[in-house]
Design a protein around this motif. Structure first.
Motif, PDB file in Angstrom:
ATOM      1  N   THR A 178      -6.384   1.059   0.080  1.00 47.60           N
ATOM      2  CA  THR A 178      -5.370   1.608  -0.685  1.00 47.60           C
ATOM      3  C   THR A 178      -5.869   3.129  -0.900  1.00 47.60           C
ATOM      4  OG1 THR A 178      -4.686  -0.472  -1.857  1.00 47.60           O
ATOM      5  CG2 THR A 178      -4.230   1.557  -3.249  1.00 47.60           C
ATOM      6  N   GLU A 179      -7.044   3.458  -1.098  1.00 48.97           N
ATOM      7  CA  GLU A 179      -7.449   4.960  -1.348  1.00 48.97           C
ATOM      8  C   GLU A 179      -7.304   5.578   0.066  1.00 48.97           C
ATOM      9  OE1 GLU A 179      -7.687   6.302  -4.226  1.00 48.97           O
ATOM     10  OE2 GLU A 179      -7.787   4.623  -5.380  1.00 48.97           O
TER      11      GLU A 179
ATOM     12  N   LEU B 209       0.809  -1.196   0.056  1.00 49.34           N
ATOM     13  CA  LEU B 209       0.093  -0.149  -0.027  1.00 49.34           C
ATOM     14  C   LEU B 209       0.934   1.277   0.079  1.00 49.34           C
ATOM     15  CD1 LEU B 209      -1.915  -2.204   0.771  1.00 49.34           C
ATOM     16  CD2 LEU B 209      -3.235  -0.707   2.279  1.00 49.34           C
ATOM     17  N   PRO B 210       0.386   2.334  -0.269  1.00 52.33           N
ATOM     18  CA  PRO B 210       1.048   3.539  -0.492  1.00 52.33           C
ATOM     19  C   PRO B 210       2.016   3.978   0.708  1.00 52.33           C
ATOM     20  CG  PRO B 210      -1.076   4.158  -1.155  1.00 52.33           C
ATOM     21  CD  PRO B 210      -0.840   2.531  -0.794  1.00 52.33           C
TER      22      PRO B 210
ATOM     23  N   GLU C  15     -15.198  10.901  -0.596  1.00 48.85           N
ATOM     24  CA  GLU C  15     -13.819  10.693  -1.503  1.00 48.85           C
ATOM     25  C   GLU C  15     -13.426   9.484  -1.947  1.00 48.85           C
ATOM     26  OE1 GLU C  15      -9.528  13.042  -1.902  1.00 48.85           O
ATOM     27  OE2 GLU C  15     -10.846  13.477  -0.209  1.00 48.85           O
ATOM     28  N   ILE C  16     -13.275   8.530  -1.145  1.00 49.53           N
ATOM     29  CA  ILE C  16     -12.944   7.152  -1.407  1.00 49.53           C
ATOM     30  C   ILE C  16     -13.800   6.334  -2.292  1.00 49.53           C
ATOM     31  CG2 ILE C  16     -12.226   4.832  -0.212  1.00 49.53           C
ATOM     32  CD1 ILE C  16     -11.155   6.276   2.010  1.00 49.53           C
ATOM     33  N   GLY C  17     -15.187   6.631  -1.789  1.00 46.16           N
ATOM     34  CA  GLY C  17     -16.070   6.142  -2.812  1.00 46.16           C
ATOM     35  C   GLY C  17     -16.129   6.397  -4.194  1.00 46.16           C
ATOM     36  N   SER C  18     -15.878   7.705  -4.279  1.00 50.78           N
ATOM     37  CA  SER C  18     -15.924   8.188  -5.699  1.00 50.78           C
ATOM     38  C   SER C  18     -14.769   7.952  -6.278  1.00 50.78           C
ATOM     39  CB  SER C  18     -15.831  10.073  -5.640  1.00 50.78           C
ATOM     40  OG  SER C  18     -15.692  10.556  -6.889  1.00 50.78           O
ATOM     41  N   ALA C  19     -13.417   7.762  -5.674  1.00 48.76           N
ATOM     42  CA  ALA C  19     -12.350   7.282  -6.452  1.00 48.76           C
ATOM     43  C   ALA C  19     -12.417   5.740  -6.894  1.00 48.76           C
ATOM     44  CB  ALA C  19     -11.163   7.622  -5.303  1.00 48.76           C
ATOM     45  N   LEU C  20     -12.873   5.199  -6.120  1.00 51.36           N
ATOM     46  CA  LEU C  20     -13.331   3.770  -6.691  1.00 51.36           C
ATOM     47  C   LEU C  20     -14.331   3.609  -7.395  1.00 51.36           C
ATOM     48  CD1 LEU C  20     -12.469   1.845  -3.083  1.00 51.36           C
ATOM     49  CD2 LEU C  20     -10.997   2.002  -5.112  1.00 51.36           C
TER      50      LEU C  20
ATOM     51  N   VAL D 215      -5.772   8.932   0.375  1.00 48.41           N
ATOM     52  CA  VAL D 215      -6.589  10.229   0.602  1.00 48.41           C
ATOM     53  C   VAL D 215      -5.798  10.662   1.958  1.00 48.41           C
ATOM     54  CG1 VAL D 215      -8.597  11.088   1.749  1.00 48.41           C
ATOM     55  CG2 VAL D 215      -8.678   9.557  -0.448  1.00 48.41           C
ATOM     56  N   ALA D 216      -5.615  10.046   2.993  1.00 46.00           N
ATOM     57  CA  ALA D 216      -4.900  10.451   4.221  1.00 46.00           C
ATOM     58  C   ALA D 216      -3.471  10.856   4.065  1.00 46.00           C
ATOM     59  CB  ALA D 216      -4.998   9.189   5.306  1.00 46.00           C
TER      60      ALA D 216
END
Length: 804
Positions: free
Chosen positions: A245-246, A78-79, A265-270, A250-251
């Motif tokens: 991962t998202e 993960l990032p 934001e995470i829901g939108s990114a995915l 985001v964080a």
């Protein structure tokens, strides 16, 4: 990957390349989706470590090797994951090892990369794995990165070999570690801000399943393949990883807990949707993982190798539970002669047996039912409806049973409407559960209130369906009422019961909303309730019980003394404004039976009933004290469950008609029933002792899993000396025989009776002859005698025990 090709050798360049991957979004560096980002990060770190290792002389013949564990070892980088690395060495000079370690670790530290590191020989690493369960679980993910591959293989092979051989002594610690983690982090499916890594149903549980698979105790996807709702365990794993991962992206740092402010934001990114859509996706994934872990741990526990005296234990026997259903090794499985292809009701019998006996259903059994069991025809057979009611009336044990059916696609087959509420998150923060789980929780609470109503079956069905209309744009009460009508017809309910069920769903909020928002002293308030319910006192009674169960299932503090007192007062005022309910009446007697009654003697008839597994037993015999107890006892002795009964008399003869359902196979020969009834009448058969032994042989305590407090209701009749007694209680083996024996024991004459079993509950009405001393003391004695033989709720567990 462009980032790989551009990356120089320093650790700061590793960070720069990682940031470049995260910031993608332009033409040259497009934004990577979560899966592609993880793979790119794995490649990036593998490349840097390989290059750095070569620079430091960590080669194939150097006696040194770098092994990755954790996310990099699992190829799930993960990032902002920590780097978990082990530097292995074999007979290498200590100074050389220290020099290589410093040259490897310091650049990473200087670049502010979080590093979990160790330097060990293979024997040292194996000893750590043997002594530390957490370290052992981490090393099971070990993967060779650079250097002496044989050295890495010695570690990887050794850890896995010792894990397999030592799992028997470590299994209980493994389970306890998981339980402690779940208690700390809670369930992902029902947390507003879930811990994606450590919560129940999270990524740690996936690793737990992998560890059990490595120990060869279960496979890596126990019970759930890709064809079940949600796509199975593999898809659930991918979704959890994508969300985490998202979350990192985001964080801007490592984080396991999903914060509410990041969800949109995470829901939108995915490309999932808003935070509610994301919550629904997480609930589905986490519950899929949670079910798989339950199956995996259970399968692993049964597969543990036996040692010492344990090897001498007998192979677990197969204990019959119902037609085509047995218990084996602590699980509910199909009998050897079961034919799911020709028995569509088998799904519900398996589930009802599971809930009744508090035993999990075997994953193999559920998979077989999913593949082979046909659809129930519409309307459902009466036996299938009865098994559903038994399942709904079992209390808390229904939760696990429905969850298992739902995760394997079987619940949705029974109730296609369930898909709209499955994993649907609540919009109101006062709700603890997803909508589908809230419905099941409401059923569990309603089962404890079933003796407050004359129709416990409709209460349980109403509890199951009261929010079935949610997940749509229209008023869920109105939509739900229409759905309840269709479902009621599919279940095979009588038209009047379908109307009542629809009204329960339509008006399930009427009492709490009216009681808490309007003036109860205003006559218009009561008139509003009476008009809406069309003056139906039975519907009022059902809505009263449902209001309490619904509130209790919503969340802490929703049901309290204030709300309960307001609704109780509204119900009292509304009942006074309604017409009274009709009293039970005896059924008319068939003229042919009257002829046999005049002929005298003992007559027993057995004829087919309305359903595949129902039969009608008619008994005509001299009306002696205790006959009803003896007749019902003989039926119970042969595992004939009384679904309903009409009991009357003509002259000196009793005429009793029972609708029964065999627990297993075909009913006994009618001649055998008559012979044993005569033995019982003559005192040659101790039914009480035989029934008690039968109950113990069935593996049930005298009061099996009772939820509801039994109730005795007295109603005066217009005939002097006669009174109606109604008993509402949970069923047990031979209950009618025990009740009749209790009445005979206190010298009460039963003039007629109407007995109905609705799922796991009974509503029995007896017309008693109380001519003579009809005093409060005598009635209290009758009540005490009846209550002594019916199931009683188990005492509540101490709070400390519940927390454990």
């Amino acid at each position: 990957m462009q980032a790989k090709n551009d990356m120089p050798g320093g650790a700061t360049d590793l960070v720069r390349a990682r940031d470049q991957l995260l910031e993608g979004g332009d033409t040259r560096h497009p934004r990577l989706d979560a899966h592609a980002l993880r793979q790119a990060l794995v490649d990036l770190h593998d490349l840097w470590l390989t290059a750095k290792g070569a620079e430091l002389g960590i080669t194939a013949d150097s006696g040194l090797a770098v092994v990755a564990v954790g996310g990099l070892g699992r190829r799930e980088m993960l990032p902002y994951s920590d780097l978990d690395l082990v530097l292995l060495h074999d007979n290498v000079d200590a100074a050389r090892v220290a020099e290589v370690a410093d040259s490897l670790w310091y650049p990473l530290w200087d670049a502010h990369i979080k590093l979990d590191h160790s330097v060990r020989t293979v024997p040292q690493a194996l000893r750590v794995a043997a002594d530390d369960l957490t370290a052992a679980l981490g090393m099971l993910d070990a993967r060779h990165i650079v250097g002496d591959v044989e050295l890495s293989n010695l570690l990887i092979g050794g850890v896995r070999r010792e894990w397999r051989t030592g799992i028997r002594s470590r299994f209980s610690d493994l389970v306890e570690q998981a339980n402690q983690r779940w208690r700390r982090s809670g369930e992902i499916a029902h947390r507003a801000e879930p811990d994606l890594k450590n919560g129940r149903g999270g990524l740690r549980d996936i690793q737990l399943l992998d560890a059990l698979a490595i120990a060869q105790l279960t496979d890596a996807m126990p019970g759930l393949g890709p064809d079940v709702p949600g796509g199975g365990l593999k898809q659930a794993h991918r979704r959890l990883l994508d969300v985490r991962t998202e979350l990192h992206r985001v964080a801007g740092r490592a984080r396991d807990q999903l914060r509410a402010q990041d969800a949109d934001e995470i829901g939108s990114a995915l490309r999932i949707g808003d935070r509610f859509d994301l919550a629904r996706t997480l609930s589905d994934a986490a519950r899929t993982v949670g079910y798989s872990v339950d199956v995996g741990l259970r399968t692993a526990g049964n597969a543990l190798p036996r040692r010492g005296l344990a090897r001498l234990r007998r192979i677990p026997v197969r204990r019959p539970l119902d037609e085509g259903v047995v218990e084996h090794a602590g699980e509910v499985v199909l009998a050897r002669d079961a034919r799911p292809q020709k028995d569509p009701g088998l799904i519900l019998r398996v589930a009802a047996a599971s809930a009744q006996h508090a035993l999990p259903m075997s994953a193999t059994t559920l998979n077989r039912l999913s593949e082979d069991a046909p659809e129930l025809r519409e309307p459902w057979p009466r036996e299938a409806l009865n098994d559903l009611l038994v399942l709904l009336g079992t209390g808390r044990t229904i939760v696990a049973a429905v969850e298992a059916l739902d995760r394997t696609g079987l619940w949705g087959r029974l109730f296609p409407e369930w898909g709209a509420v499955r994993d649907l998150p609540p919009r109101d923060p006062v709700h603890t559960w997803t909508v589908d789980r809230h419905l099941v929780e409401t059923v569990a609470y309603a089962s404890a209130l079933s003796t407050r109503v004359s129709r416990p079956d409709l209460l349980l069905l109403g509890a199951l369906l009261h929010d079935i209309g949610k997940g749509r744009t229209e008023d869920h009460s109105i939509v739900g009422a229409d759905l309840a009508t269709h479902i009621g017809r599919r279940l095979g309910l009588w038209p009047q019961d379908v109307r009542t069920l629809s009204a329960i769903v339509r008006y399930h909020l009427l009492l709490p909303d009216t009681a808490t928002r309007r003036d109860l002293a205003d006559p218009e308030t009561v008139d509003t309730v009476v008009r809406a319910l069309e003056g139906d006192p039975q519907l009022l009674e059902l809505l009263h019980a449902l209001a309490e169960a619904d509130s209790l299932a919503t969340g802490p503090g929703v049901w309290g003394d204030w709300k309960a007192s307001l609704i109780r007062e509204l119900v009292r005022r509304s009942r006074l404004a309604m017409a009274g309910e009709a009293l039970p009446q005896p059924d008319p007697i068939d003229p042919q039976l009257l002829v046999k009654a005049k002929a005298g003697g003992v007559h027993v008839e057995l004829t087919p009933g309305d359903g595949r597994y129902t039969h009608v037993v008619t008994i005509v015999a001299p009306d002696t004290a205790g006959l009803l107890s003896e007749a019902a006892g003989v039926l119970a002795l042969h595992s004939l469950r009384v679904l309903s009964a009409s009991l009357g008399a003509e002259g000196d003869s009793a005429i009793d008609t029972f609708v029964v359902s065999p627990k297993f196979g075909d009913p006994p020969d009618v001649g055998l029933l008559r012979q044993e009834l005569i033995r019982a009448i003559n005192g040659e058969l101790d039914l009480a002792a035989v029934l008690s032994k039968k109950e113990l042989d069935a593996g049930l305590p005298p009061n099996p899993y009772a939820q509801a407090q039994p109730r005795v209701l007295w109603t005066e009749t217009t005939v002097p000396g006669q009174v109606l007694l109604e008993l509402r209680a949970e069923d047990r083996i031979g209950l009618l025989s025990r009740l009749a024996g209790a009445l005979a024991g206190v010298r009460v004459n039963v003039l007629w009776a109407k007995v109905v079993t609705r799922g796991a509950s009974v509503v029995d009405a007896f017309c008693l002859d109380l001519r003579g001393p009809d005093t409060p003391e005598r009635r209290a004695g009758i009540e005490a005698a009846l209550l002594a033989v019916v199931p009683q709720p188990l005492p509540p567990k101490p709070k400390d025990a519940e927390e454990e």
